[in-house]
Write a protein that holds these residues in place. Structure first.
Motif, PDB file in Angstrom:
ATOM      1  N   PHE A 114       5.957   1.819   1.160  1.00  0.00           N
ATOM      2  CA  PHE A 114       4.744   1.641   0.342  1.00  0.00           C
ATOM      3  C   PHE A 114       5.032  -0.088   0.271  1.00  0.00           C
ATOM      4  O   PHE A 114       6.094  -0.575   0.201  1.00  0.00           O
ATOM      5  CB  PHE A 114       5.195   2.285  -0.963  1.00  0.00           C
ATOM      6  N   ILE A 152       1.407   2.026  -9.336  1.00  0.00           N
ATOM      7  CA  ILE A 152       2.815   2.894  -9.361  1.00  0.00           C
ATOM      8  C   ILE A 152       3.045   3.713 -10.262  1.00  0.00           C
ATOM      9  O   ILE A 152       3.049   3.060 -11.578  1.00  0.00           O
ATOM     10  CB  ILE A 152       3.878   1.826  -8.827  1.00  0.00           C
ATOM     11  N   GLY A 200       3.513   7.366  -5.929  1.00  0.00           N
ATOM     12  CA  GLY A 200       2.148   6.776  -5.444  1.00  0.00           C
ATOM     13  C   GLY A 200       1.002   7.469  -6.022  1.00  0.00           C
ATOM     14  O   GLY A 200       1.248   8.524  -6.795  1.00  0.00           O
ATOM     15  N   SER A 254       5.726  12.099   4.766  1.00  0.00           N
ATOM     16  CA  SER A 254       6.813  11.605   3.729  1.00  0.00           C
ATOM     17  C   SER A 254       7.646  13.107   3.683  1.00  0.00           C
ATOM     18  O   SER A 254       7.285  14.034   3.560  1.00  0.00           O
ATOM     19  CB  SER A 254       6.242  11.288   2.389  1.00  0.00           C
ATOM     20  N   ILE A 296       8.145   7.636  -4.125  1.00  0.00           N
ATOM     21  CA  ILE A 296       8.314   6.305  -3.435  1.00  0.00           C
ATOM     22  C   ILE A 296       9.777   6.054  -3.203  1.00  0.00           C
ATOM     23  O   ILE A 296      10.380   5.778  -4.359  1.00  0.00           O
ATOM     24  CB  ILE A 296       7.695   5.052  -4.338  1.00  0.00           C
ATOM     25  N   ARG A 297      10.236   5.933  -2.023  1.00  0.00           N
ATOM     26  CA  ARG A 297      11.708   5.890  -1.582  1.00  0.00           C
ATOM     27  C   ARG A 297      11.726   4.447  -0.919  1.00  0.00           C
ATOM     28  O   ARG A 297      12.963   4.113  -0.744  1.00  0.00           O
ATOM     29  CB  ARG A 297      12.164   6.989  -0.693  1.00  0.00           C
ATOM     30  N   LEU A 305      10.080   0.716  -0.998  1.00  0.00           N
ATOM     31  CA  LEU A 305       8.777  -0.105  -1.395  1.00  0.00           C
ATOM     32  C   LEU A 305       9.187  -1.711  -1.024  1.00  0.00           C
ATOM     33  O   LEU A 305      10.226  -2.373  -1.335  1.00  0.00           O
ATOM     34  CB  LEU A 305       8.568   0.104  -3.078  1.00  0.00           C
ATOM     35  N   TRP A 329      14.214  -0.933  -2.730  1.00  0.00           N
ATOM     36  CA  TRP A 329      12.931  -1.949  -3.227  1.00  0.00           C
ATOM     37  C   TRP A 329      13.230  -3.400  -2.408  1.00  0.00           C
ATOM     38  O   TRP A 329      14.424  -3.913  -2.458  1.00  0.00           O
ATOM     39  CB  TRP A 329      13.063  -1.976  -4.662  1.00  0.00           C
TER      40      TRP A 329
END
Length: 434
Positions: A183, A221, A232, A242, A258-259, A261, A297
């Motif tokens: 993402f 988010i 998401g 995914s 979300i794994r 970002l 992240w």
């Protein structure tokens, strides 16, 4: 390094937009238009000069990584962060979470003397499209037109380096069982489109590396209370590759978990407590409380140490008199008479005050929107930017030296009329003379 001037290319405004630089024109407060891209000038390096600057950039980066450990020790306090946010950054550094890229701002006289580090944007560096794409296409046009010799090169390997970095991170994510979906987030508060455009380019780079990628705005988010995961926006069931999805509220829909970002959004804003997801739980507080549970992240939370201006004071403590550093302190000017006062979270020149020995003070008049918890400041010795006068007057360049995976891969040069490089600077391409 020297500065040359050339006639602007015919139809250059359309050409730079085709390269992705859609945010070149901006407006001053008085309504007058300012053009960011300078098509009629370039900075010329020799190859030995580029090699020396690359070496200095990588040395500075190594020193900054060491300074991050020093800052994490708490020697300079919590850096304007809350204790919880500071501990989160400490944890991220201990985990050695992987990063993507960063940009030094360097003052360079162009005479072979050491560059001086002004600051390091290691969390949300922008200026990427013009440094990676627009100036590269400018070079190709100049060669094609005969304005430059066919063997003219450019200090610019950014695109290839970033694709390779994303390829490595993809393999890592797959091996960790986190899937191959990335993402890519930005804030819609950006009114000029630079953030949106930068993340769009980052999606292209990640896609070239093999990621499945999805754009998302930071405000979209979501937080799945049942699974306690960031998600998401809802999408049709099975609509992506995914490996992580949760049933949506509507039939045949899913919430993609979300794994991975990439966010072009400052960590100090995320962990401030001002950003909220649906419900009454704070966005940053969720990350802090559940650290280690939400995948990767990018940039990682430890970049809070490198994007903070107190990094400058830490570097001067650890490496006093280093030829690439300027004296910097966290507690005042310390007998300096020519110095710059910087807010610890400042960006784009906001909140900077230049104090000169004659008692004069220069500022851009804008205070940065977020202060540290203790109104922290950094006092850095003033360093006169060189002037490369042109047909339109003074040009004070700052070199944006890019780092990808600990190596230097290119430069973007912004030149300004005065001593502060602000929103109204001009980007000029570079070439390496044969």
């Amino acid at each position: 390094m020297r500065r040359i001037e050339l006639a602007p290319r015919p139809d250059w405004e359309r050409t730079i937009k085709q390269s992705g630089l859609i945010y070149s024109r901006s407006l001053r407060d008085d309504g007058s238009a300012v053009e960011y891209w300078n098509d009629g000038a370039a900075y010329v390096f020799t190859l030995p000069e580029v090699e020396a600057l690359e070496t200095q950039t990588e040395e500075l980066h190594r020193m900054c990584r060491e300074a991050a450990t020093y800052l994490a020790s708490g020697e300079l306090g919590h850096l304007g962060l809350t204790p919880q946010a500071f501990e989160f950054a400490q944890w991220s550094l201990e985990q050695d979470e992987p990063d993507v890229y960063a940009r030094f701002d360097l003052a360079y006289a162009g005479d072979g003397s050491p560059a001086k580090m002004l600051e390091y944007n290691a969390d949300t560096p922008t200026g990427l499209i013009e440094a990676s794409l627009t100036q590269w296409f400018w070079l190709q046009d100049r060669i094609k037109s005969g304005a430059l010799p066919a063997d003219t090169d450019q200090w610019n390997g950014l695109h290839e380096a970033l694709v390779e970095r994303w390829r490595v991170l993809l393999h890592r994510s797959l091996s960790e069982g986190e899937g191959g979906r990335l993402f890519v987030a930005h804030s819609d508060a950006d009114i000029y489109g630079e953030d949106w455009d930068t993340v769009a380019y980052m999606r292209d780079l990640a896609g070239e590396a093999g990621w499945e990628h999805t754009g998302i705005e930071m405000k979209d988010i979501g937080w799945h209370h049942g699974a306690r995961q960031f998600v998401g926006v809802p999408e049709p069931w099975g609509s992506s590759r995914s490996v992580n999805a949760l049933p949506g509220d509507a039939p045949e829909t899913q919430y993609p978990v979300i794994r991975n970002l990439f966010k072009l959004y400052p960590w100090e804003d995320i962990v401030s407590g001002d950003d909220r997801v649906v419900g009454d739980q704070e966005f940053g507080a969720l990350l802090i409380a559940g650290r280690g549970l939400f995948g990767r992240w990018y940039e990682p939370a430890w970049k809070m140490f490198l994007s903070n201006k107190l990094l400058l004071a830490a570097l001067w403590r650890l490496f006093p008199d280093h030829p690439n550093l300027l004296p910097a302190y966290a507690d005042g000017p310390n007998a300096m008479t020519d110095y710059v006062v910087k807010p610890v979270f400042g960006r784009e020149g906001d909140g900077i005050r230049v104090h000169r020995a004659d008692g004069s003070v220069i500022t851009n008049g804008q205070e940065y929107r977020r202060e540290g918890t203790g109104r922290e400041r950094v006092w850095q010795q003033y360093h006169e930017l060189p002037d490369f006068p042109g047909s339109n007057g003074s040009n004070h360049p700052v070199l944006g030296s890019w780092v990808v995976n600990d190596e230097a891969y290119g430069v973007g040069i912004r030149e300004s009329d005065g001593p502060i490089t602000d929103y109204y600077c001009r980007f000029a391409p570079n070439i390496i003379e044969g």
